[in-house]
Design a protein around this motif. Structure first.
Motif, PDB file in Angstrom:
ATOM      1  N   PRO A  23      -5.571  -4.290  -2.404  1.00  0.00           N
ATOM      2  CA  PRO A  23      -5.401  -5.228  -1.053  1.00  0.00           C
ATOM      3  C   PRO A  23      -4.480  -5.509  -0.913  1.00  0.00           C
ATOM      4  O   PRO A  23      -3.759  -6.160  -0.099  1.00  0.00           O
ATOM      5  N   SER A  24      -4.258  -7.243  -1.842  1.00  0.00           N
ATOM      6  CA  SER A  24      -3.006  -7.967  -2.132  1.00  0.00           C
ATOM      7  C   SER A  24      -1.768  -7.231  -2.511  1.00  0.00           C
ATOM      8  O   SER A  24      -0.883  -7.281  -1.643  1.00  0.00           O
ATOM      9  N   ASP A  25      -1.522  -5.418  -3.209  1.00  0.00           N
ATOM     10  CA  ASP A  25      -0.280  -5.036  -2.501  1.00  0.00           C
ATOM     11  C   ASP A  25      -0.352  -4.065  -1.576  1.00  0.00           C
ATOM     12  O   ASP A  25       1.036  -4.071  -0.797  1.00  0.00           O
ATOM     13  N   ALA A  26      -1.103  -4.011  -0.633  1.00  0.00           N
ATOM     14  CA  ALA A  26      -1.261  -2.772   0.841  1.00  0.00           C
ATOM     15  C   ALA A  26      -0.724  -4.306   1.902  1.00  0.00           C
ATOM     16  O   ALA A  26       0.300  -4.034   1.914  1.00  0.00           O
ATOM     17  N   CYS A  27      -0.562  -5.762   1.740  1.00  0.00           N
ATOM     18  CA  CYS A  27      -0.418  -6.775   2.431  1.00  0.00           C
ATOM     19  C   CYS A  27       0.827  -6.775   2.394  1.00  0.00           C
ATOM     20  O   CYS A  27       1.760  -7.082   2.886  1.00  0.00           O
ATOM     21  N   ARG A  28       1.206  -6.888   1.128  1.00  0.00           N
ATOM     22  CA  ARG A  28       3.186  -6.675   0.838  1.00  0.00           C
ATOM     23  C   ARG A  28       3.535  -6.020   0.934  1.00  0.00           C
ATOM     24  O   ARG A  28       4.557  -6.293   1.371  1.00  0.00           O
ATOM     25  N   ILE A  29       3.156  -5.141   1.293  1.00  0.00           N
ATOM     26  CA  ILE A  29       3.813  -3.544   1.721  1.00  0.00           C
ATOM     27  C   ILE A  29       4.129  -3.514   3.085  1.00  0.00           C
ATOM     28  O   ILE A  29       5.471  -3.387   2.838  1.00  0.00           O
ATOM     29  N   ARG A  30       2.766  -4.269   3.851  1.00  0.00           N
ATOM     30  CA  ARG A  30       3.094  -4.098   5.588  1.00  0.00           C
ATOM     31  C   ARG A  30       3.895  -5.270   5.779  1.00  0.00           C
ATOM     32  O   ARG A  30       4.785  -6.029   6.756  1.00  0.00           O
TER      33      ARG A  30
END
Length: 57
Positions: free
Chosen positions: A8-15
């Motif tokens: 989830p943190s990686d996905a947030c960084r990508i967004r």
């Protein structure tokens, strides 16, 4: 259904990066050529400078 390999943190960084890119790079340019050049510069920075900056910490 295929499992996501992103946390989830990686996905947030990508967004966040996508918003930054579209806000700062795309919106500030007026022609396709300006967007293309800015994209090339950003990709170079992302692949080179950003990685070296992380190593300095």
């Amino acid at each position: 259904m295929k499992e996501s390999i992103l946390s989830p943190s990686d996905a947030c960084r990508i967004r966040v990066q996508k918003r930054r890119f579209t806000g700062e790079i795309i919106a500030a340019r007026r022609t396709v050529e300006q967007v293309e050049l800015a994209t090339i510069e950003y990709v170079w920075w992302w692949n080179n400078q950003r990685l070296h900056g992380c190593q300095r910490r």
